[in-house]
Motif scaffolding. Structure first.
Motif, PDB file in Angstrom:
ATOM      1  N   TYR A  76       0.843  -1.202   0.000  1.00 15.48           N
ATOM      2  CA  TYR A  76       0.000   0.000   0.000  1.00 15.48           C
ATOM      3  C   TYR A  76       0.880   1.255   0.000  1.00 15.48           C
ATOM      4  O   TYR A  76       0.707   2.157  -0.811  1.00 15.48           O
ATOM      5  CB  TYR A  76      -0.901  -0.045   1.242  1.00 15.48           C
ATOM      6  CG  TYR A  76      -1.727   1.193   1.501  1.00 15.48           C
ATOM      7  CD1 TYR A  76      -3.051   1.269   1.070  1.00 15.48           C
ATOM      8  CD2 TYR A  76      -1.195   2.279   2.205  1.00 15.48           C
ATOM      9  CE1 TYR A  76      -3.824   2.404   1.332  1.00 15.48           C
ATOM     10  CE2 TYR A  76      -1.961   3.405   2.455  1.00 15.48           C
ATOM     11  CZ  TYR A  76      -3.263   3.470   2.029  1.00 15.48           C
ATOM     12  OH  TYR A  76      -4.020   4.583   2.279  1.00 15.48           O
ATOM     13  N   MET A  77       1.853   1.307   0.917  1.00 16.41           N
ATOM     14  CA  MET A  77       2.696   2.493   1.050  1.00 16.41           C
ATOM     15  C   MET A  77       3.576   2.723  -0.172  1.00 16.41           C
ATOM     16  O   MET A  77       3.752   3.855  -0.604  1.00 16.41           O
ATOM     17  CB  MET A  77       3.584   2.372   2.294  1.00 16.41           C
ATOM     18  CG  MET A  77       2.954   2.847   3.574  1.00 16.41           C
ATOM     19  SD  MET A  77       2.039   4.383   3.427  1.00 16.41           S
ATOM     20  CE  MET A  77       3.305   5.547   2.983  1.00 16.41           C
ATOM     21  N   ALA A  78       4.130   1.623  -0.704  1.00 19.27           N
ATOM     22  CA  ALA A  78       5.009   1.776  -1.874  1.00 19.27           C
ATOM     23  C   ALA A  78       4.196   2.259  -3.081  1.00 19.27           C
ATOM     24  O   ALA A  78       4.648   3.126  -3.838  1.00 19.27           O
ATOM     25  CB  ALA A  78       5.705   0.454  -2.190  1.00 19.27           C
ATOM     26  N   ALA A  79       3.009   1.708  -3.243  1.00 25.75           N
ATOM     27  CA  ALA A  79       2.157   2.126  -4.371  1.00 25.75           C
ATOM     28  C   ALA A  79       1.780   3.590  -4.223  1.00 25.75           C
ATOM     29  O   ALA A  79       1.795   4.355  -5.193  1.00 25.75           O
ATOM     30  CB  ALA A  79       0.911   1.246  -4.431  1.00 25.75           C
ATOM     31  N   LYS A  80       1.485   3.992  -3.007  1.00 23.55           N
ATOM     32  CA  LYS A  80       1.050   5.370  -2.756  1.00 23.55           C
ATOM     33  C   LYS A  80       2.229   6.345  -2.898  1.00 23.55           C
ATOM     34  O   LYS A  80       2.145   7.341  -3.606  1.00 23.55           O
ATOM     35  CB  LYS A  80       0.477   5.431  -1.334  1.00 23.55           C
ATOM     36  CG  LYS A  80      -0.303   6.648  -1.056  1.00 23.55           C
ATOM     37  CD  LYS A  80      -1.165   6.450   0.173  1.00 23.55           C
ATOM     38  CE  LYS A  80      -1.970   7.706   0.396  1.00 23.55           C
ATOM     39  NZ  LYS A  80      -1.613   8.420   1.577  1.00 23.55           N
ATOM     40  N   ALA A  81       3.331   6.014  -2.233  1.00 25.74           N
ATOM     41  CA  ALA A  81       4.473   6.935  -2.215  1.00 25.74           C
ATOM     42  C   ALA A  81       5.084   7.108  -3.602  1.00 25.74           C
ATOM     43  O   ALA A  81       5.614   8.175  -3.924  1.00 25.74           O
ATOM     44  CB  ALA A  81       5.525   6.420  -1.227  1.00 25.74           C
ATOM     45  N   SER A  82       5.009   6.075  -4.430  1.00 25.13           N
ATOM     46  CA  SER A  82       5.631   6.150  -5.757  1.00 25.13           C
ATOM     47  C   SER A  82       4.833   7.009  -6.735  1.00 25.13           C
ATOM     48  O   SER A  82       5.254   7.180  -7.881  1.00 25.13           O
ATOM     49  CB  SER A  82       5.845   4.738  -6.323  1.00 25.13           C
ATOM     50  OG  SER A  82       4.607   4.074  -6.439  1.00 25.13           O
ATOM     51  N   ALA A  83       3.710   7.568  -6.279  1.00 26.85           N
ATOM     52  CA  ALA A  83       2.879   8.403  -7.163  1.00 26.85           C
ATOM     53  C   ALA A  83       3.637   9.645  -7.638  1.00 26.85           C
ATOM     54  O   ALA A  83       3.331  10.204  -8.682  1.00 26.85           O
ATOM     55  CB  ALA A  83       1.593   8.804  -6.453  1.00 26.85           C
ATOM     56  N   LYS A  84       4.644  10.075  -6.869  1.00 22.10           N
ATOM     57  CA  LYS A  84       5.381  11.282  -7.272  1.00 22.10           C
ATOM     58  C   LYS A  84       6.391  10.994  -8.384  1.00 22.10           C
ATOM     59  O   LYS A  84       7.028  11.897  -8.906  1.00 22.10           O
ATOM     60  CB  LYS A  84       6.049  11.936  -6.054  1.00 22.10           C
ATOM     61  CG  LYS A  84       7.207  11.157  -5.466  1.00 22.10           C
ATOM     62  CD  LYS A  84       7.660  11.771  -4.157  1.00 22.10           C
ATOM     63  CE  LYS A  84       8.673  12.875  -4.363  1.00 22.10           C
ATOM     64  NZ  LYS A  84       9.314  13.248  -3.084  1.00 22.10           N
ATOM     65  N   ILE A  85       6.540   9.718  -8.719  1.00 24.09           N
ATOM     66  CA  ILE A  85       7.498   9.329  -9.765  1.00 24.09           C
ATOM     67  C   ILE A  85       6.716   8.984 -11.030  1.00 24.09           C
ATOM     68  O   ILE A  85       5.641   8.384 -10.941  1.00 24.09           O
ATOM     69  CB  ILE A  85       8.295   8.111  -9.282  1.00 24.09           C
ATOM     70  CG1 ILE A  85       9.135   8.525  -8.073  1.00 24.09           C
ATOM     71  CG2 ILE A  85       9.190   7.540 -10.365  1.00 24.09           C
ATOM     72  CD1 ILE A  85       9.678   7.367  -7.322  1.00 24.09           C
TER      73      ILE A  85
END
Ligand SMILES: C[S@@+](CC[C@H](N)C(=O)[O-])C[C@H]1O[C@@H](n2cnc3c(N)ncnc32)[C@H](O)[C@@H]1O
Length: 243
Positions: A76-85
């Motif tokens: 969940y966190m990796a999918a969410k945090a990677s939105a800026k890339i």
């Protein structure tokens, strides 16, 4: 009704100030018992983390998810945090679509490419443990998986043996890739395909790095001559950030 009463009881037991001392003793006892097995309790109780856990528990109720809560949270966190890339998202190893739903919930406008035979695991190699994995394990009904995820826009299914199914995404770049393929050859093929297509800062997570010999060997061999660090996460995943 029974469920509601049970929830009320749990709420009183976990919140009543008069019970704070017995709760402390119980928590310390459980912590002590777990510590003897090198286990820990982790609380996901900030509002944002609680929201993620509610989603994970909801998905677990409606579908068969082959992840512990902490592992699901890390996806969940990796999918969410990677939105800026910049870049799409891919998952190889979809099974019934439970982990894909976690990703779909937080992917934003990014395209999500889902790869699976949807006919179970392919042939295993000598490196894989036959007591853990066998050809045809995790067979599903493809139509059910598509139906389960149909409300999410920009989700694309690629049915068949990866990497033979990778053609449609060969010119894409990726911000997040979730691998959950259990086996040596599958993990190796996924890394060979996705690594050069990851955006700088993009995240790869692989499940079973800790508990499947084939996955561990494939990841360690692949990153041996690469600058990226293979970071063990809690549970059985590892995480790599593309430099
Ligand atoms: C453990 S399950 C995935 C579980 C899912 N991520 C979840 O959390 O519910 C592993 C999946 O990997 C798929 N798989 C393994 N190797 C594959 C390959 N080379 N190509 C396509 N699918 C593969 C299997 O079909 C199986 O559905």
């Amino acid at each position: 009704m029974i469920k509601h009463i049970f929830k009320q009881i749990i709420s009183v037991l976990t919140h009543a100030s008069i019970l704070s001392w017995p709760r402390k003793v119980l928590r310390q006892s459980v912590n002590y018992a777990l510590a003897t097995k090198n286990g820990v309790i982790v609380y996901y109780n900030t509002p944002e983390r609680a929201k993620a856990m509610d989603l994970i528990h909801q998905i677990k109720k409606e579908n068969d998810m082959l992840l512990f809560d902490n592992e699901a949270y890390q996806i969940y966190m990796a999918a969410k945090a990677s939105a800026k890339i910049s870049g799409d998202i891919a998952e190889v190893g979809v099974y019934k679509g439970a982990s894909a739903k976690i990703i779909a919930q937080v992917k934003g406008k990014r395209s999500l490419h889902l790869f699976d035979t949807f006919e179970g695991l392919p042939e295993i190699s000598k490196i894989d443990n036959p007591e853990q994995f066998y050809e045809g394990k995790f067979v599903v009904t493809f139509e059910d998986v598509k139906k389960y995820l149909k409300k999410y826009p920009n989700v694309f299914f690629h049915k068949g043996l990866f990497p033979q199914t990778a053609g449609p995404v060969k010119n894409k770049t990726f911000s997040f890739v979730n691998l959950d393929v259990d086996l040596y050859e599958s993990t190796k093929n996924c890394l060979e395909f996705f690594y050069p297509r990851m955006t700088k800062g993009g995240i790869i997570i692989s499940h079973d790095y800790i508990d499947a010999a084939g996955v561990k060997q494939a990841v360690d061999e692949f990153f041996k001559d690469k600058p990226e660090i293979v970071l063990e996460l809690s549970g059985s995943q590892c995480l790599i950030i593309k430099l």
